[in-house]
Design an enzyme around this catalytic site. Structure first.
Site, PDB file in Angstrom:
ATOM      1  N   ARG A  75      39.608 109.783  30.666  1.00 38.61           N
ATOM      2  CA  ARG A  75      38.529 109.150  31.425  1.00 38.61           C
ATOM      3  C   ARG A  75      38.994 107.771  31.897  1.00 38.61           C
ATOM      4  O   ARG A  75      39.368 106.934  31.075  1.00 38.61           O
ATOM      5  CB  ARG A  75      37.284 109.016  30.541  1.00 38.61           C
ATOM      6  N   HIS A 119      32.495 100.915  36.575  1.00 37.01           N
ATOM      7  CA  HIS A 119      32.672 100.328  35.246  1.00 37.01           C
ATOM      8  C   HIS A 119      32.770  98.810  35.422  1.00 37.01           C
ATOM      9  O   HIS A 119      33.779  98.196  35.076  1.00 37.01           O
ATOM     10  CB  HIS A 119      33.890 100.931  34.544  1.00 37.01           C
ATOM     11  N   GLU A 165      27.271 102.426  31.272  1.00 38.59           N
ATOM     12  CA  GLU A 165      26.466 101.480  30.496  1.00 38.59           C
ATOM     13  C   GLU A 165      25.608 100.551  31.346  1.00 38.59           C
ATOM     14  O   GLU A 165      25.832  99.341  31.389  1.00 38.59           O
ATOM     15  CB  GLU A 165      27.376 100.655  29.574  1.00 38.59           C
ATOM     16  N   ASN A 294      27.923 106.344  24.934  1.00 41.81           N
ATOM     17  CA  ASN A 294      28.902 105.436  24.343  1.00 41.81           C
ATOM     18  C   ASN A 294      28.270 104.829  23.101  1.00 41.81           C
ATOM     19  O   ASN A 294      27.196 104.238  23.179  1.00 41.81           O
ATOM     20  CB  ASN A 294      29.269 104.306  25.323  1.00 41.81           C
ATOM     21  N   TYR A 296      28.821 102.653  19.370  1.00 40.18           N
ATOM     22  CA  TYR A 296      29.704 101.811  18.567  1.00 40.18           C
ATOM     23  C   TYR A 296      29.172 101.410  17.197  1.00 40.18           C
ATOM     24  O   TYR A 296      29.938 101.275  16.261  1.00 40.18           O
ATOM     25  CB  TYR A 296      30.083 100.543  19.356  1.00 40.18           C
ATOM     26  N   GLU A 367      32.560 107.285  24.825  1.00 38.86           N
ATOM     27  CA  GLU A 367      33.273 106.194  24.147  1.00 38.86           C
ATOM     28  C   GLU A 367      32.827 106.102  22.698  1.00 38.86           C
ATOM     29  O   GLU A 367      31.642 106.122  22.407  1.00 38.86           O
ATOM     30  CB  GLU A 367      32.981 104.817  24.783  1.00 38.86           C
TER      31      GLU A 367
HETATM   32  C1  PNW Z   1      31.824  99.086  26.111  1.00 43.88           C
HETATM   33  N1  PNW Z   1      27.233  95.457  23.329  1.00 43.88           N
HETATM   34  O1  PNW Z   1      31.304  97.803  26.227  1.00 43.88           O
HETATM   35  C2  PNW Z   1      32.555  99.297  27.417  1.00 43.88           C
HETATM   36  O2  PNW Z   1      32.227 100.481  28.103  1.00 43.88           O
HETATM   37  C3  PNW Z   1      34.028  99.103  27.327  1.00 43.88           C
HETATM   38  O3  PNW Z   1      34.513  98.709  28.588  1.00 43.88           O
HETATM   39  C4  PNW Z   1      34.369  98.111  26.233  1.00 43.88           C
HETATM   40  O4  PNW Z   1      35.716  97.772  26.206  1.00 43.88           O
HETATM   41  C5  PNW Z   1      33.938  98.742  24.924  1.00 43.88           C
HETATM   42  O5  PNW Z   1      32.579  99.155  24.951  1.00 43.88           O
HETATM   43  C6  PNW Z   1      34.150  97.837  23.719  1.00 43.88           C
HETATM   44  O6  PNW Z   1      33.367  96.690  23.816  1.00 43.88           O
HETATM   45  C7  PNW Z   1      30.293  97.278  25.451  1.00 43.88           C
HETATM   46  O7  PNW Z   1      27.185  94.222  23.267  1.00 43.88           O
HETATM   47  C8  PNW Z   1      30.172  95.898  25.444  1.00 43.88           C
HETATM   48  O8  PNW Z   1      26.382  96.167  22.743  1.00 43.88           O
HETATM   49  C9  PNW Z   1      29.163  95.300  24.744  1.00 43.88           C
HETATM   50  C10 PNW Z   1      28.255  96.071  24.054  1.00 43.88           C
HETATM   51  C11 PNW Z   1      28.374  97.459  24.052  1.00 43.88           C
HETATM   52  C12 PNW Z   1      29.395  98.061  24.749  1.00 43.88           C
END
Ligand code: PNW
Length: 459
Positions: A75, A119, A165, A294, A296, A367
């Site tokens: 991707r 993006h 996002e 995505n 995290y 992601e």
């Molecule tokens: C994502 N938050 O970004 C992006 O899609 C990527 O480009 C990035 O490198 C990756 O996650 C890691 O950060 C985010 O603050 C940035 O919740 C900030 C947040 C979530 C996702």
């Protein structure tokens, strides 16, 4: 051994601004990230994406590395100002050529491209001309750009993600102002979010009407969401967690799956939340062939006590006040170098929440990943913490599948260390290590581990 369903998609992901460099090469126009990162104080160490991983010049080498690691799905995103230097108007032929060559090189190596159209690297000209995502003019500019990509690349690209996002673009870009274009406002984020959704809907309609029958591809959106766990069993905290998820993910997914914003957002925001016309609702509803997610991290949610502390603590432009939610983490949870808590079960709960709320759509985790302070020693990066992270999250994905979630694929963020936005080059998310001075790439142990996962369809 944990096995995944047959045909499960195993991929890795990157984005244009984070890896390409060549910011002003071969006719590329400037993006809001070129401008933002060059502004003093906006990124760590004043880092910019001017060179990044120099992928623009090294894509063949990078694809060879992917091939060697057994990666079969990749991707990446297209830089809008590389195709259209001022956002609309004349096409830059060198930009078309670059992505065409990239796609051909991937296919020659049996790697399937999944392409994100947006993006975050908006053509700067559009921000300057009409305020970027704050103006409805952006909807038709995006549609025009998307059509160009479908037309030139759609013969070979069968998986499209319109926008990456929208929450980040709206909240961090136009609410808190910590990401480009750096605007701060408690109201603008909802307007930006509105236009992001409408731009998505127009691009999808266009793809379906003009390209999909012939090209036989799929199109969707990727939204990010953390899990929100009620801090206690109290009903007030359960409600707070639900509200928080609705303000985060349902903000964008409800219009796409149900045709309108969540009731709680309408209630709490009143006139600050724009309204869709019936025609717009019709275009939005059903406008994704798959649910891109995505994911995290996880936080606790509890009913906010009504003080205005949230804004200071989380600095998020007032939206926690809009939700009336207070967020926190468990101090015992391990954290990544981003400070994000590692909570694999949150991923499982989120997948099941999506299954229940949206009638079990096909989901792709576009992601998931982690930054750690990796060290390259004797040619090795022993990132056992990253492998443990993936094993934890993937085990929970498997459990979600067993519980009925229709999860069909998983993309590691990221293929290689890159420009981590406001964090510059201080955070390493890759399964390949990049030395940003010499541009040497080295597979981390997690890359070797992932090769085995791909070839065994599990671990
Ligand atoms: C994502 N938050 O970004 C992006 O899609 C990527 O480009 C990035 O490198 C990756 O996650 C890691 O950060 C985010 O603050 C940035 O919740 C900030 C947040 C979530 C996702």
């Amino acid at each position: 051994m944990i096995h995944f369903p047959k045909d499960f998609i195993w991929g890795t992901a990157t984005s244009a601004y984070q890896i390409e460099g060549a910011a002003q090469t071969d006719g590329k126009g400037l993006s809001i990230w070129d401008d933002f990162s060059a502004t003093a104080g906006k990124t760590k160490n004043g880092d910019t994406g001017k060179i990044a991983c120099d992928h623009y010049h090294r894509f063949k080498e990078d694809i060879a590395l992917m091939k060697a690691a057994g990666i079969k799905v990749y991707r990446f995103s297209i830089s809008w100002p590389r195709i259209l230097p001022t956002g609309i108007g004349a096409i830059n032929p060198a930009g078309l050529q670059f992505y065409s060559d990239l796609i051909d090189e991937l296919l020659r190596n049996d790697i399937t491209p999944w392409v994100t159209l947006y993006h975050w690297d908006l053509p700067l000209a559009l921000e300057e001309e009409f305020g970027g995502w704050l103006s409805p003019k952006i909807i038709y500019a995006f549609k025009n750009y998307a059509n160009i990509c479908f037309e030139y690349f759609g013969d070979r690209v069968k998986h499209w993600i319109t926008i990456n996002e929208a929450w980040v673009v709206a909240t961090l870009g136009y609410g808190q102002g910590v990401f480009a274009p750096g605007k701060v406002s408690n109201d603008s984020l909802y307007l930006a979010g509105h236009h992001l959704l409408l731009a998505h809907a127009e691009a999808v309609e266009s793809y379906r009407n003009k390209f999909q029958v012939k090209q036989q591809g799929k199109i969707g959106m990727s939204n990010n969401c953390d899990w929100r766990e009620p801090k206690t069993d109290a009903q007030a905290d359960k409600d707070a967690a639900q509200r928080s998820l609705e303000f985060f993910l349902a903000w964008f997914a409800d219009p796409i799956y149900k045709g309108d914003y969540p009731e709680i957002m309408k209630q709490n925001l009143g006139d600050r939340l724009p309204k869709f016309t019936p025609e717009q609702q019709g275009k939005l509803k059903g406008s994704s062939d798959f649910f891109g997610l995505n994911h995290y991290t996880t936080m606790f949610a509890e009913a906010s006590k009504g003080n205005s502390k949230e804004q200071e603590v989380y600095g998020n432009g007032g939206i926690l006040e809009d939700q009336q939610v207070h967020l926190s983490v468990d101090n015992n949870w391990e954290k990544t170098a981003m400070g994000w808590a590692i909570v694999p079960w949150g991923c499982e709960k989120l997948l099941l929440w999506i299954k229940d709320r949206y009638d079990n759509p096909p989901i792709f985790i576009t992601e998931n990943g982690c930054a750690f302070d990796d060290v390259l020693q004797d040619g090795q990066v022993a990132d056992t913490n990253r492998i443990a992270f993936f094993e934890g999250y993937l085990s929970c994905c498997k459990q979600a599948i067993a519980a009925g979630a229709n999860l069909q694929g998983y993309f590691i963020w990221s293929f290689m260390d890159n420009f981590e936005w406001a964090e510059g080059y201080t955070k390493r998310f890759g399964i390949y290590h990049v030395d940003f001075e010499t541009q040497k790439r080295t597979p981390k142990n997690s890359a070797k581990w992932y090769s085995m996962v791909i070839s065994n369809n599990g671990f």
